[in-house]
Scaffold this motif. Structure first.
Motif, PDB file in Angstrom:
ATOM      1  N   THR A 108       0.517  -1.501   0.261  1.00  0.00           N
ATOM      2  CA  THR A 108      -0.029  -0.038   0.207  1.00  0.00           C
ATOM      3  C   THR A 108       0.420   1.184   0.172  1.00  0.00           C
ATOM      4  O   THR A 108      -0.032   2.524  -0.248  1.00  0.00           O
ATOM      5  CB  THR A 108      -0.811  -0.124   1.368  1.00  0.00           C
ATOM      6  OG1 THR A 108      -0.170  -0.132   2.241  1.00  0.00           O
ATOM      7  CG2 THR A 108      -1.736  -0.998   1.263  1.00  0.00           C
ATOM      8  N   ASP A 110      -4.173   6.934   7.453  1.00  0.00           N
ATOM      9  CA  ASP A 110      -5.445   6.378   7.672  1.00  0.00           C
ATOM     10  C   ASP A 110      -6.210   7.823   8.559  1.00  0.00           C
ATOM     11  O   ASP A 110      -7.584   7.711   9.112  1.00  0.00           O
ATOM     12  CB  ASP A 110      -4.768   5.488   9.582  1.00  0.00           C
ATOM     13  CG  ASP A 110      -3.409   5.174   8.770  1.00  0.00           C
ATOM     14  OD1 ASP A 110      -4.402   4.039   7.229  1.00  0.00           O
ATOM     15  OD2 ASP A 110      -2.935   4.294   8.748  1.00  0.00           O
ATOM     16  N   PRO A 130      -9.834   9.250   6.837  1.00  0.00           N
ATOM     17  CA  PRO A 130     -11.064   8.864   7.348  1.00  0.00           C
ATOM     18  C   PRO A 130     -11.638   8.584   8.388  1.00  0.00           C
ATOM     19  O   PRO A 130     -12.749   8.614   8.555  1.00  0.00           O
ATOM     20  CB  PRO A 130     -10.682   7.280   6.249  1.00  0.00           C
ATOM     21  CG  PRO A 130      -9.711   7.483   5.566  1.00  0.00           C
ATOM     22  CD  PRO A 130      -8.501   8.371   6.867  1.00  0.00           C
ATOM     23  N   SER A 146     -14.314  10.791   8.219  1.00  0.00           N
ATOM     24  CA  SER A 146     -15.568  10.216   8.327  1.00  0.00           C
ATOM     25  C   SER A 146     -15.927   8.587   9.114  1.00  0.00           C
ATOM     26  O   SER A 146     -16.992   7.847   8.932  1.00  0.00           O
ATOM     27  CB  SER A 146     -15.287   9.229   6.895  1.00  0.00           C
ATOM     28  OG  SER A 146     -15.474  10.344   5.824  1.00  0.00           O
ATOM     29  N   PHE A 202      -7.563   2.656   4.276  1.00  0.00           N
ATOM     30  CA  PHE A 202      -8.882   2.503   4.041  1.00  0.00           C
ATOM     31  C   PHE A 202      -9.152   2.983   2.270  1.00  0.00           C
ATOM     32  O   PHE A 202      -9.593   2.001   1.663  1.00  0.00           O
ATOM     33  CB  PHE A 202      -9.904   2.918   5.064  1.00  0.00           C
ATOM     34  CG  PHE A 202     -11.508   3.618   4.489  1.00  0.00           C
ATOM     35  CD1 PHE A 202     -11.894   2.664   3.291  1.00  0.00           C
ATOM     36  CD2 PHE A 202     -11.434   4.982   3.389  1.00  0.00           C
ATOM     37  CE1 PHE A 202     -13.498   2.345   3.356  1.00  0.00           C
ATOM     38  CE2 PHE A 202     -12.633   4.784   2.849  1.00  0.00           C
ATOM     39  CZ  PHE A 202     -13.929   3.861   2.294  1.00  0.00           C
ATOM     40  N   PHE A 203      -8.233   4.201   2.090  1.00  0.00           N
ATOM     41  CA  PHE A 203      -8.760   4.433   0.480  1.00  0.00           C
ATOM     42  C   PHE A 203      -7.826   4.260  -0.263  1.00  0.00           C
ATOM     43  O   PHE A 203      -7.448   4.516  -0.679  1.00  0.00           O
ATOM     44  CB  PHE A 203      -8.726   5.882   0.711  1.00  0.00           C
ATOM     45  CG  PHE A 203      -7.970   6.683   1.144  1.00  0.00           C
ATOM     46  CD1 PHE A 203      -8.196   8.028   2.810  1.00  0.00           C
ATOM     47  CD2 PHE A 203      -6.884   7.165   0.371  1.00  0.00           C
ATOM     48  CE1 PHE A 203      -7.623   8.918   2.988  1.00  0.00           C
ATOM     49  CE2 PHE A 203      -5.693   8.543   1.265  1.00  0.00           C
ATOM     50  CZ  PHE A 203      -6.257   9.021   2.253  1.00  0.00           C
ATOM     51  N   THR A 223      -8.075   0.817   0.114  1.00  0.00           N
ATOM     52  CA  THR A 223      -8.491  -0.530  -0.692  1.00  0.00           C
ATOM     53  C   THR A 223      -9.450  -0.778  -1.991  1.00  0.00           C
ATOM     54  O   THR A 223      -9.850   1.040  -2.052  1.00  0.00           O
ATOM     55  CB  THR A 223      -8.846  -0.774   0.795  1.00  0.00           C
ATOM     56  OG1 THR A 223      -9.996  -0.333   1.120  1.00  0.00           O
ATOM     57  CG2 THR A 223      -7.775  -0.861   1.924  1.00  0.00           C
ATOM     58  N   SER A 247     -12.613   1.796  -0.976  1.00  0.00           N
ATOM     59  CA  SER A 247     -12.779   3.254  -0.840  1.00  0.00           C
ATOM     60  C   SER A 247     -14.025   3.395  -2.147  1.00  0.00           C
ATOM     61  O   SER A 247     -13.957   4.508  -2.179  1.00  0.00           O
ATOM     62  CB  SER A 247     -11.267   3.886  -1.695  1.00  0.00           C
ATOM     63  OG  SER A 247     -10.664   3.500  -2.683  1.00  0.00           O
ATOM     64  N   TYR A 249     -19.949   6.069   0.414  1.00  0.00           N
ATOM     65  CA  TYR A 249     -19.858   6.418   1.801  1.00  0.00           C
ATOM     66  C   TYR A 249     -19.741   8.242   2.191  1.00  0.00           C
ATOM     67  O   TYR A 249     -19.865   9.041   0.480  1.00  0.00           O
ATOM     68  CB  TYR A 249     -18.632   5.938   2.585  1.00  0.00           C
ATOM     69  CG  TYR A 249     -17.524   6.612   2.127  1.00  0.00           C
ATOM     70  CD1 TYR A 249     -16.811   7.359   2.510  1.00  0.00           C
ATOM     71  CD2 TYR A 249     -17.118   5.745   0.857  1.00  0.00           C
ATOM     72  CE1 TYR A 249     -15.619   7.744   1.790  1.00  0.00           C
ATOM     73  CE2 TYR A 249     -15.082   5.465   0.460  1.00  0.00           C
ATOM     74  CZ  TYR A 249     -14.937   6.539   0.622  1.00  0.00           C
ATOM     75  OH  TYR A 249     -13.720   7.228  -0.163  1.00  0.00           O
ATOM     76  N   PHE A 297      -9.920  12.355  -2.121  1.00  0.00           N
ATOM     77  CA  PHE A 297     -10.639  11.969  -0.325  1.00  0.00           C
ATOM     78  C   PHE A 297     -11.912  13.376   0.188  1.00  0.00           C
ATOM     79  O   PHE A 297     -12.862  13.176   0.391  1.00  0.00           O
ATOM     80  CB  PHE A 297      -9.959  11.612   0.473  1.00  0.00           C
ATOM     81  CG  PHE A 297     -10.847  11.123   2.066  1.00  0.00           C
ATOM     82  CD1 PHE A 297     -11.443   9.714   2.346  1.00  0.00           C
ATOM     83  CD2 PHE A 297     -11.402  11.632   3.054  1.00  0.00           C
ATOM     84  CE1 PHE A 297     -12.113   9.291   3.050  1.00  0.00           C
ATOM     85  CE2 PHE A 297     -11.421  11.286   4.684  1.00  0.00           C
ATOM     86  CZ  PHE A 297     -11.983  10.184   4.242  1.00  0.00           C
ATOM     87  N   LYS A 332     -14.829  13.503  -2.144  1.00  0.00           N
ATOM     88  CA  LYS A 332     -15.752  11.554  -2.261  1.00  0.00           C
ATOM     89  C   LYS A 332     -16.410  11.834  -1.226  1.00  0.00           C
ATOM     90  O   LYS A 332     -17.810  12.530  -1.033  1.00  0.00           O
ATOM     91  CB  LYS A 332     -14.939  10.192  -1.878  1.00  0.00           C
ATOM     92  CG  LYS A 332     -15.742  10.141  -1.465  1.00  0.00           C
ATOM     93  CD  LYS A 332     -15.997   9.030  -2.413  1.00  0.00           C
ATOM     94  CE  LYS A 332     -16.759   7.974  -2.550  1.00  0.00           C
ATOM     95  NZ  LYS A 332     -17.285   7.282  -3.334  1.00  0.00           N
ATOM     96  N   THR A 333     -15.686  13.267   0.367  1.00  0.00           N
ATOM     97  CA  THR A 333     -16.675  13.436   1.677  1.00  0.00           C
ATOM     98  C   THR A 333     -17.629  14.534   2.018  1.00  0.00           C
ATOM     99  O   THR A 333     -18.224  14.526   2.788  1.00  0.00           O
ATOM    100  CB  THR A 333     -16.044  12.961   2.544  1.00  0.00           C
ATOM    101  OG1 THR A 333     -15.048  13.412   2.318  1.00  0.00           O
ATOM    102  CG2 THR A 333     -15.305  11.393   3.074  1.00  0.00           C
TER     103      THR A 333
END
Length: 667
Positions: free
Chosen positions: A117, A346, A349, A353, A362-363, A365, A368, A372, A402, A405-406
């Motif tokens: 990752t 880490d 999120p 969120s 999380f993002f 993987t 993501s 959400y 991110f 997205k959120t």
């Protein structure tokens, strides 16, 4: 030197050369230990387990070399062929050595071995060359060690000598007959196949599944020690294309699972596992339409803050944050507070969120790509203007994606800052210096329509641990390299609040200050498995009385806690709780380290490997020396609750259920 003897065979040369690699891996492990000795507890089991993982990595990386060396074909026994094999061997194992040595430096930031990752984590960074160059200079001794080992490997490498005499047309007369040669090499190749397969898998029996990074905990007394058992090539190889989230079958029915824990929040319920507190039980009266400002401060671990460590060093510890200490005197803080991961990616999120890091960030993987939202999206739907600020290059760390997205409607990065204020405030490596960027942050919020929700991610308290030249005398080198950066960032935070306090929106704002993760440490209390996750969570509302609450808080509590303070009553998904409106005995925290889940509740921390409880420690045992496994009546309840948290997380990740809707399991 026997390996230079003219009768050295292909088989003996191959065995000898592989043994050299075992020695190199152990040297690299010793260096890894010495570089981070304060974090580890070295035991013979670490060496024994290390051999198992080294074998797997060595065979994976040298499989082609082994085949080329043992291929039973006498015409390959020529100087050019074996020179190719030697260079293949040196390049492959030199790369493995370099990765191991480099990861020993990176460990103190993540407390684990690097996995694949990492490539996604830094895929958008344009400053890696300068970072690596700086590290070469700072860790020159590792470069020297690498050069010495590679020179010795070149000198000690065994090249089969009969290669010139296996062709009958060449004189002198062959010293090894073709018959003996084919018998020996064929037998060695046939024998090597099952040995290599067993070595890669971690054992011979069919019951043995291929070992993974989590198997290292079998040989480690603590989750942190698992990094010493492993080696980095193995960690990289075993995480290529692997499924990150695997749903356990702890509970067979929805009703049973939900009765213990659910991340679905209704009517501001605090959502603590196995709690029966009324959803309307508020400790603080809810506010309405207040602005929300979240400061995510790079590497700003709890350890550095004097006001949160009044018992450290016998009560003499002052810390490095006089401005934040003053802020804390006016804020709500918690006796125990934790981050949910060890990397910047880490923290995002978790904080914004309420999604913790389990297994991998999380993002990075496939989850993501699920549906959400986050605090910004929820409040945007309630009429809030939202904006995210990060002084690094736009797109850095994937933060901009991110944020979009959120639910953040606006993004202010280095591009926007320099378009407004010029290029003089770039730190030369990562981002805009914290002091000018936080001033810019305050100015931009003043332009926004209320109510607004914003978040800022600072950058200066970060490797390579530099501060502006004009502050070099004010904040000289002291203790750890990061300490002067913490002092600088603390000053920048102080100036931010000074400016914000003069703005018309100040008294109608709830501020939250936390860190993305922790960083370098010089106190053993913060070098334990749990201590490495100690982050501040500071809630400042100018209209409320300050309080130090004897509760457990974590990053994933920030979103539901803010929504509780605002009186938000609609359904939403958050893995944390409204910590202000939850009784102390029902507050909890969870994090994941090297295959081990750590669950904090009821005054204890439980360590669970996904199948069995490995250890239980009292929270008062800050060095985590006294394992109470099997000695506390609450252990089984803690394990039950943690299993429910894990299963809910994995189910919702794999089934794309991160928005409020019924999660179904076959009853």
């Amino acid at each position: 030197m026997w390996w230079k003897n003219k009768n050295t065979t292909t088989v003996t040369a191959t065995v000898w050369n592989l043994l050299l690699i075992y020695i190199i891996y152990q040297i690299a492990r010793c260096e890894y230990y010495l570089e981070n000795a304060s974090y580890f507890s070295y035991t013979p089991d670490i060496f024994r387990g290390g051999l198992l993982f080294d074998t797997s990595a060595i065979i994976y990386t040298n499989a082609l070399y082994i085949v080329l060396m043992l291929l039973p074909f006498h015409k390959k026994e020529r100087k050019g062929y074996h020179m190719f094999c030697k260079w293949l061997y040196l390049i492959v194992n030199g790369l493995a050595l370099a990765i191991n040595l480099a990861d020993s430096v990176y460990f103190q930031y993540t407390m684990r071995r690097t996995t694949t990752t990492v490539f996604g984590e830094f895929s958008n960074e344009g400053n890696l060359a300068s970072i690596i160059g700086t590290e070469f200079l700072n860790h020159w001794y590792l470069v020297l060690l690498f050069a010495v080992i590679m020179f010795l490997l070149w000198r000690l490498y065994a090249t089969p000598k009969p290669y010139a005499t296996l062709n009958p047309s060449i004189t002198p007369k062959p010293t090894v007959s073709l018959r003996r040669y084919y018998i020996a090499t064929t037998a060695a190749l046939i024998l090597s196949v099952p040995l290599c397969i067993a070595g890669m898998r971690g054992g011979f029996t069919t019951a043995v599944r291929p070992i993974t990074v989590s198997n290292a905990n079998q040989y480690a007394q603590r989750p942190t020690d698992a990094a010493l058992v492993l080696n980095t090539p193995f960690s990289l190889i075993r995480t290529i294309g692997k499924s990150v989230f695997i749903v356990p079958n702890y509970f067979s029915s929805t009703s049973r699972l939900d009765s213990i824990y659910t991340p679905l929040h209704r009517n501001s319920m605090h959502n603590s596992p196995s709690s029966n507190i009324s959803p309307s039980s508020f400790l603080l009266p809810p506010s309405s339409k207040k602005n929300i400002v979240i400061l995510i401060v790079e590497s700003f671990g709890r350890e550095y803050i004097g006001a949160l460590n009044k018992d450290l060093e016998g009560g003499r510890y002052k810390g490095y944050t006089p401005y934040v200490d003053t802020l804390i005197s006016k804020s709500t803080t918690f006796s125990h507070s934790y981050c949910n991961g060890r990397k910047s990616i880490d923290g995002m999120p978790s904080i914004l969120s309420s999604i913790p890091m389990f297994v991998e960030p999380f993002f990075l993987t496939p989850a993501s790509m699920n549906d959400y939202t986050g605090l910004a999206g929820i409040l945007a739907a309630e009429g809030y203007e939202t904006a995210f600020f990060h002084g690094a290059q736009n797109g850095s760390m994937g933060f901009q994606a991110f944020a979009n997205k959120t639910g953040f409607k606006h993004y202010f990065g280095r591009t926007e800052y320099e378009a407004s204020r010029g290029t003089d405030d770039f730190d030369g490596t990562w981002a805009i210096w914290d002091e000018p960027f936080l001033q810019y942050y305050a100015d931009e919020m003043t332009k926004m329509k209320e109510p607004f929700m914003t978040a800022v991610f600072t950058a200066s308290s970060h490797h390579p641990f530099a501060i502006p030249d004009k502050y070099s005398k004010d904040y000289p080198e002291e203790g750890l390299p990061i300490h002067k950066c913490i002092r600088y960032t603390d000053m920048a935070i102080g100036k931010f609040f000074e400016k914000a306090s003069r703005q018309p929106w100040f008294n109608n704002t709830i501020f939250v200050l936390t860190s993305d993760h922790t960083n370098m440490s010089d106190h053993p209390e913060y070098q334990s498995d749990l201590g490495g996750f100690c982050s501040p969570i500071i809630i400042y509302d100018p209209t409320r009385e300050p309080a130090l609450l004897d509760k457990v808080a974590q990053q994933i509590d920030i979103m539901p806690t803010i929504l509780g303070m605002l009186g938000y009553s609609k359904e939403y998904i958050a893995f944390g709780i409204d910590v202000l409106n939850t009784p102390a005995e029902d507050t909890w925290a969870v994090n994941y380290l090297n295959g081990i889940y750590q669950y904090v509740k009821y005054g204890y921390v439980l360590q669970f490997d996904g199948t069995h409880t490995k250890a239980v420690y009292s929270l008062t045992d800050r060095l985590m020396k006294n394992n109470l496994k099997g000695k506390t009546p609450i252990e089984s309840q803690m394990e039950l609750e943690l299993k429910a948290i894990i299963q809910q997380y994995m189910l919702r990740m794999t089934q794309n259920r991160l928005l409020p809707e019924t999660l179904k399991i076959e009853d």
